[in-house]
Design a protein around this motif. Structure first.
Motif, PDB file in Angstrom:
ATOM      1  N   ILE A 561       0.842  -1.207   0.000  1.00 21.05           N
ATOM      2  CA  ILE A 561       0.000   0.000   0.000  1.00 21.05           C
ATOM      3  C   ILE A 561       0.873   1.252   0.000  1.00 21.05           C
ATOM      4  CG2 ILE A 561      -1.505   1.379   1.488  1.00 21.05           C
ATOM      5  CD1 ILE A 561      -3.039  -0.621  -0.068  1.00 21.05           C
ATOM      6  N   MET A 562       1.900   1.259   0.823  1.00 16.65           N
ATOM      7  CA  MET A 562       2.790   2.418   0.883  1.00 16.65           C
ATOM      8  C   MET A 562       3.507   2.637  -0.443  1.00 16.65           C
ATOM      9  SD  MET A 562       2.548   3.862   3.867  1.00 16.65           S
ATOM     10  CE  MET A 562       4.049   4.811   4.054  1.00 16.65           C
ATOM     11  N   ALA A 563       3.802   1.552  -1.149  1.00 15.61           N
ATOM     12  CA  ALA A 563       4.489   1.679  -2.434  1.00 15.61           C
ATOM     13  C   ALA A 563       3.644   2.441  -3.450  1.00 15.61           C
ATOM     14  CB  ALA A 563       4.843   0.293  -2.975  1.00 15.61           C
ATOM     15  N   SER A 564       2.309   2.403  -3.286  1.00 14.18           N
ATOM     16  CA  SER A 564       1.438   3.124  -4.219  1.00 14.18           C
ATOM     17  C   SER A 564       1.695   4.626  -4.176  1.00 14.18           C
ATOM     18  CB  SER A 564      -0.035   2.838  -3.890  1.00 14.18           C
ATOM     19  OG  SER A 564      -0.421   3.485  -2.676  1.00 14.18           O
ATOM     20  N   LEU A 565       2.231   5.123  -3.060  1.00 13.74           N
ATOM     21  CA  LEU A 565       2.451   6.566  -2.901  1.00 13.74           C
ATOM     22  C   LEU A 565       3.589   7.091  -3.765  1.00 13.74           C
ATOM     23  CD1 LEU A 565       1.908   6.889   0.945  1.00 13.74           C
ATOM     24  CD2 LEU A 565       0.416   7.722  -0.876  1.00 13.74           C
ATOM     25  N   VAL A 566       4.293   6.191  -4.462  1.00 11.46           N
ATOM     26  CA  VAL A 566       5.282   6.653  -5.423  1.00 11.46           C
ATOM     27  C   VAL A 566       4.601   7.399  -6.570  1.00 11.46           C
ATOM     28  CG1 VAL A 566       5.312   4.654  -6.965  1.00 11.46           C
ATOM     29  CG2 VAL A 566       7.420   5.927  -6.550  1.00 11.46           C
ATOM     30  N   CYS A 567       3.277   7.220  -6.681  1.00 15.57           N
ATOM     31  CA  CYS A 567       2.493   7.914  -7.709  1.00 15.57           C
ATOM     32  C   CYS A 567       1.810   9.173  -7.173  1.00 15.57           C
ATOM     33  CB  CYS A 567       1.425   6.978  -8.275  1.00 15.57           C
ATOM     34  SG  CYS A 567       2.042   5.398  -8.856  1.00 15.57           S
ATOM     35  N   SER A 568       2.048   9.521  -5.918  1.00 19.86           N
ATOM     36  CA  SER A 568       1.333  10.627  -5.284  1.00 19.86           C
ATOM     37  C   SER A 568       1.926  11.976  -5.684  1.00 19.86           C
ATOM     38  CB  SER A 568       1.387  10.463  -3.759  1.00 19.86           C
ATOM     39  OG  SER A 568       0.877  11.596  -3.114  1.00 19.86           O
ATOM     40  N   LYS A 569       1.081  12.874  -6.176  1.00 17.49           N
ATOM     41  CA  LYS A 569       1.525  14.225  -6.518  1.00 17.49           C
ATOM     42  C   LYS A 569       1.851  15.027  -5.261  1.00 17.49           C
ATOM     43  CE  LYS A 569      -1.033  14.532 -10.873  1.00 17.49           C
ATOM     44  NZ  LYS A 569      -2.085  15.253 -11.627  1.00 17.49           N
ATOM     45  N   GLN A 570       1.180  14.721  -4.149  1.00 18.60           N
ATOM     46  CA  GLN A 570       1.473  15.436  -2.906  1.00 18.60           C
ATOM     47  C   GLN A 570       2.912  15.194  -2.449  1.00 18.60           C
ATOM     48  OE1 GLN A 570      -1.302  13.640  -3.275  1.00 18.60           O
ATOM     49  NE2 GLN A 570      -2.917  15.187  -3.197  1.00 18.60           N
ATOM     50  N   LEU A 571       3.453  14.015  -2.773  1.00 20.10           N
ATOM     51  CA  LEU A 571       4.805  13.679  -2.345  1.00 20.10           C
ATOM     52  C   LEU A 571       5.850  13.932  -3.428  1.00 20.10           C
ATOM     53  CD1 LEU A 571       4.174  10.319  -0.425  1.00 20.10           C
ATOM     54  CD2 LEU A 571       4.330  12.623   0.509  1.00 20.10           C
ATOM     55  N   PHE A 572       5.492  13.634  -4.670  1.00 16.87           N
ATOM     56  CA  PHE A 572       6.487  13.680  -5.739  1.00 16.87           C
ATOM     57  C   PHE A 572       6.075  14.594  -6.890  1.00 16.87           C
ATOM     58  CE2 PHE A 572       6.951   9.553  -3.629  1.00 16.87           C
ATOM     59  CZ  PHE A 572       8.305   9.592  -3.288  1.00 16.87           C
ATOM     60  N   GLY A 573       5.246  15.596  -6.583  1.00 19.86           N
ATOM     61  CA  GLY A 573       4.838  16.538  -7.621  1.00 19.86           C
ATOM     62  C   GLY A 573       6.016  17.259  -8.243  1.00 19.86           C
ATOM     63  N   TRP A 574       7.036  17.558  -7.417  1.00 18.34           N
ATOM     64  CA  TRP A 574       8.237  18.242  -7.927  1.00 18.34           C
ATOM     65  C   TRP A 574       8.976  17.384  -8.943  1.00 18.34           C
ATOM     66  CZ3 TRP A 574      12.735  15.551  -6.952  1.00 18.34           C
ATOM     67  CH2 TRP A 574      12.640  14.540  -5.969  1.00 18.34           C
ATOM     68  N   LEU A 575       8.916  16.056  -8.755  1.00 19.96           N
ATOM     69  CA  LEU A 575       9.605  15.159  -9.681  1.00 19.96           C
ATOM     70  C   LEU A 575       8.808  14.963 -10.962  1.00 19.96           C
ATOM     71  CD1 LEU A 575      11.979  13.235 -10.207  1.00 19.96           C
ATOM     72  CD2 LEU A 575      10.696  11.455  -9.001  1.00 19.96           C
ATOM     73  N   PHE A 576       7.471  14.940 -10.826  1.00 20.31           N
ATOM     74  CA  PHE A 576       6.625  14.715 -11.999  1.00 20.31           C
ATOM     75  C   PHE A 576       6.672  15.883 -12.971  1.00 20.31           C
ATOM     76  CE2 PHE A 576       3.786  11.815  -9.207  1.00 20.31           C
ATOM     77  CZ  PHE A 576       4.764  10.826  -9.281  1.00 20.31           C
ATOM     78  N   GLY A 577       7.174  17.047 -12.495  1.00 23.08           N
ATOM     79  CA  GLY A 577       7.355  18.165 -13.411  1.00 23.08           C
ATOM     80  C   GLY A 577       8.542  17.959 -14.338  1.00 23.08           C
ATOM     81  N   LYS A 578       9.429  17.021 -13.960  1.00 21.13           N
ATOM     82  CA  LYS A 578      10.621  16.762 -14.762  1.00 21.13           C
ATOM     83  C   LYS A 578      10.529  15.464 -15.552  1.00 21.13           C
ATOM     84  CE  LYS A 578      13.355  19.031 -11.141  1.00 21.13           C
ATOM     85  NZ  LYS A 578      14.454  18.878 -10.153  1.00 21.13           N
ATOM     86  N   ILE A 579       9.729  14.528 -15.049  1.00 22.70           N
ATOM     87  CA  ILE A 579       9.606  13.232 -15.705  1.00 22.70           C
ATOM     88  C   ILE A 579       8.157  12.787 -15.656  1.00 22.70           C
ATOM     89  CG2 ILE A 579      10.147  12.000 -13.571  1.00 22.70           C
ATOM     90  CD1 ILE A 579      11.468   9.831 -15.241  1.00 22.70           C
ATOM     91  N   GLN A 580       7.705  12.134 -16.713  1.00 20.90           N
ATOM     92  CA  GLN A 580       6.325  11.671 -16.754  1.00 20.90           C
ATOM     93  C   GLN A 580       6.089  10.612 -15.677  1.00 20.90           C
ATOM     94  OE1 GLN A 580       3.527  12.331 -18.450  1.00 20.90           O
ATOM     95  NE2 GLN A 580       4.451  14.086 -19.503  1.00 20.90           N
TER      96      GLN A 580
END
Length: 755
Positions: A561-580
């Motif tokens: 369940i915790m692994a699903s948070l690798v898709c969370s914008k609240q946690l990794f929004g800064w990274l998703f701006g650089k990579i899809q």
């Protein structure tokens, strides 16, 4: 009948429909003489006043009401003018553009609804697919391991070893009784399980799953018989090797097949819940996909339902998944509605009723929630509402379990009571103190072994009951290989990154809170109590899993369940701006699949066929050569089979959680001590034992140093240490206190002589 040869091997984020706020509705001018509160006379509006609309518009009768302040209110145009402009009408009321405006409105709103509905339904379709996939997977593994469909009725019952056989025996009792209510009376007035006592097994053994399944089975077979449909097909199976053929029945009309099928179906639904859970927590369907694939890639670490279907966790754990999903929704939602709390209460009940250990898991949940409250992520009102749901569910379980005092004297109940008034570390002290006092007042010692088990982990405490647990592999510390297996599938590294990001953001938020900055500024930062709760719950499960290996069945799914948070914008929004996000997620899953696919292949390669000829001979001899009221004693796993298949009274059984039963088992296991035979016989006669089933392997087997039965007894009975174990003497010549009446390669039945 058809003769068969036996032995062949069978080849988008999930959002509620109301998640998007509807456009603010304007409040039109009240009719002259109409009061918004009473419907009676109201002065006409004064010239120059403007109506207020939008999110800050007050409800009817809102003037002077106490409550939270609304958003700043903005003046708006009269309702009639807004409607005319919306529909394309001019000021003069012409119908120019009326049809096009209305059509555009309908298309816009309709398209939004269709898009929202399609996203939700697509999520549910994917969840259903995941559930079917898991159901097929565990069903296939179970069949491959035991060739269950080709076993006889007796062999299927023997396949349910130890406590599995005990639980299934009560399902069998209700199914074979003249009526459902007669079967209920039999299990509530049971004289076979702890002879000569009469006990309410529904109160003692968490048997509601068996009651429900037995009622469903009787309804199913009754309906099928009424309409004339066949529910099972029976075959004659040639077992070879000089063994007599047996009859094997397939189909849901066979009680054992029905029982197992429902368990696997429930655990298929559990996987659907995992997909929805991961999707909702992460805010992306990719998160649901990550959760499900992590579960499959680490399947052997997540569950054992495919090997041991009747265990209590098989019925209980799916409802914990539902409960935690509901709790996540409650923590994330600003305003809790009554329906959510009722659903949480019901899921708590379904989780606690089947499994006596559920209260300890809920204790860790309460501790995690309390920590979330202490650091300021949830307010006291929300915490109190959640606690009320827990208290209500505990009260319901207490009633449904016929006043089982172990519930009221548990650490879970004590923590719920103390948390209302005490904060900080005093909560832990208060919980332990209240637990001790309630146990003392009610005279309950059934869960004393839990405290002793924890003491053994920290300070090396030893006694007979504790060693009976710690010498079993599943109650030992977590294997050193387990974290390595987590790492090979990339599950542990991913979760450590997620946990690190949550911890970093949470600490920054707490620092802002302690610095007493403006509230509005703080709310712009990391204010996600549900994520902090999951991180704390992960810590609690990690501690449990390290101390007791069996409890990694809570840890591993929570890691998924915790692994699903690798898709969370609240946690990794800064990274998703650089990579899809899709690129990142599928790259991670591709690496996971290298070891994960190998794990799955190893499971699929397990091929076996259940056979236990020595026990079959034992049970057949008991049924044919002893009286119906003959009383048996012996090793706990074997006693469950004797009760289930031979229907003979027994004095001990594998449900070791009761203090009285532990005392009985200690007497029975004195056969493997170094005590004199005369003393052991005297204690067995007090229990009314007629026959003792001796297993010579129990004399010598040793899972680790200090864990053979004679060594365990040396801790309990040091006065006789150094003498020859009684079981060795009984294997050679049991006379004059016992007589051998049956013997094969594994079992020896000793008849207790009467003097």
């Amino acid at each position: 009948m058809v003769v068969q040869t036996r032995g062949r091997h069978k080849e988008s984020p999930l959002k509620p429909l109301g998640a998007q706020p509807p456009p603010p509705r304007a409040t039109g001018a009240p009719q002259p003489g109409a009061s918004p509160r009473s419907g009676r006379g109201l002065p006409l509006k004064q010239p120059g006043r403007q109506l207020l609309c939008g999110a800050g518009a007050m409800r009817k009768g809102g003037t002077g009401r106490k409550g939270a302040k609304s958003e700043p209110q903005k003046p708006c145009r009269p309702l009639a003018q807004r409607v005319r402009e919306l529909l394309g009408l001019g000021r003069e009321g012409s119908l120019r553009g009326w049809r096009h405006g209305l059509q555009a409105l309908i298309e816009e709103k309709g398209a939004f609804i269709v898009r929202a509905d399609s996203k939700i339904w697509f999520t549910f379709i994917l969840a259903a697919f995941a559930g079917v996939l898991h159901w097929c997977h565990i069903t296939t593994l179970f069949e491959n391991d035991r060739h269950f469909s080709h076993l006889s009725t007796l062999e299927r019952e023997m396949a349910f070893r130890t406590e599995m056989g005990l639980y299934y025996s009560y399902f069998k009792t209700i199914v074979e009784a003249p009526s459902f209510w007669n079967g209920m009376w039999m299990i509530m007035n049971d004289k076979l399980t702890e002879y000569p006592l009469m006990i309410n097994t529904l109160k003692r053994f968490n048997l509601y799953p068996e009651v429900v399944l037995a009622s469903w089975y009787r309804i199913y077979t009754g309906v099928m018989d009424f309409i004339g449909l066949q529910t099972k097909t029976c075959w004659t199976v040639n077992r070879g090797e000089g063994l007599s053929p047996v009859e094997s029945c397939e189909g849901l009309g066979d009680p054992a097949s029905f029982y197992v099928a429902v368990i696997f179906l429930l655990n298929g639904v559990m996987m659907s819940l995992f997909f929805i859970y991961g999707t909702y927590l992460s805010g992306s369907r990719l998160g649901g996909l990550v959760t499900v694939l992590c579960y499959f890639f680490n399947h052997g670490e997540c569950t054992r339902v495919m090997w041991t279907p009747p265990l209590r966790e098989s019925f209980s754990y799916p409802f914990l998944v539902l409960q935690m999903l509901l709790l996540t929704y409650i923590l994330r939602t600003p305003n809790i509605n009554r329906g959510s709390l009722i659903a949480l209460c019901v899921s708590n009940v379904f989780f606690m009723l089947p499994w006596q250990f559920a209260q300890f898991v809920l204790l860790t949940q309460i501790a995690s929630l309390f920590a979330v409250y202490v650091v300021g992520y949830i307010d006291s009102l929300k915490l109190q509402k959640i606690l009320c749901a827990h208290m209500a569910s505990l009260a319901l379980c207490f009633i449904l379990m016929f006043g089982n005092s172990m519930l009221l004297t548990s650490y879970y109940a004590a923590s719920l009571a103390v948390i209302w008034a005490i904060e900080g570390f005093a909560w832990l002290f208060g919980t332990v103190t209240l637990k001790y006092l309630t146990s003392l007042i009610f005279g309950v010692a059934d869960d004393a072994h839990i405290s002793n088990l924890l003491k053994s982990k920290f300070i090396g405490y030893k006694d007979f009951d504790t060693l009976m647990y710690t010498c079993a592999a599943e109650f030992d510390f977590m294997e050193k290989e387990t974290p390595i297996r987590y790492t090979k599938t990339l599950l542990l590294p991913v979760v450590l990154v997620v946990f690190g990001v949550i911890t970093r953001k949470a600490i920054k938020y707490i620092v802002w809170v302690l610095s007493q900055k403006d509230l509005c500024e703080r709310e712009d930062h990391f204010n996600h109590g549900e994520l902090v709760y999951h991180a704390l719950q992960l810590l609690a499960y990690t501690v449990l899993g390290i101390l007791i290996m069996r409890l990694k069945l809570f840890l591993t799914p929570h890691l998924c369940i915790m692994a699903s948070l690798v898709c969370s914008k609240q946690l990794f929004g800064w990274l998703f701006g650089k990579i899809q996000p899709k690129t990142l997620v599928f790259a991670i899953l591709a690496i996971m699949a290298i070891e994960g696919s190998a794990n799955l292949q190893n499971q699929w390669n397990i091929m076996g066929e259940f056979s236990n000829l020595p026990q079959e001979e034992l049970l057949e001899w008991i049924k044919s050569s002893t009286r119906q009221d003959a009383v048996f004693a012996g090793a706990m796993p074997t006693m469950a089979s004797v009760k289930l298949s031979a229907l003979r009274p027994i004095v001990n059984h594998p449900h070791y959680e009761d203090a009285g039963l532990r005392a009985r088992t200690k007497i029975v296991y004195s056969m493997y001590s170094r005590k004199p035979a005369k003393e052991v016989k005297k204690e067995l006669l007090k229990l009314g034992v007629n026959y003792y089933i001796l297993e010579e392997s129990w004399c010598i087997r040793r899972t680790k140093p200090g864990c053979s039965m004679p060594e365990i007894w040396d801790v309990e009975d040091p006065a006789n240490a150094g003498k020859i174990p009684l079981c060795n003497l009984m294997s050679k010549d049991p006379r004059p206190y016992f007589n051998t009446v049956f013997q094969n390669s594994v079992y020896r039945i000793l008849k207790v002589t009467r003097e």
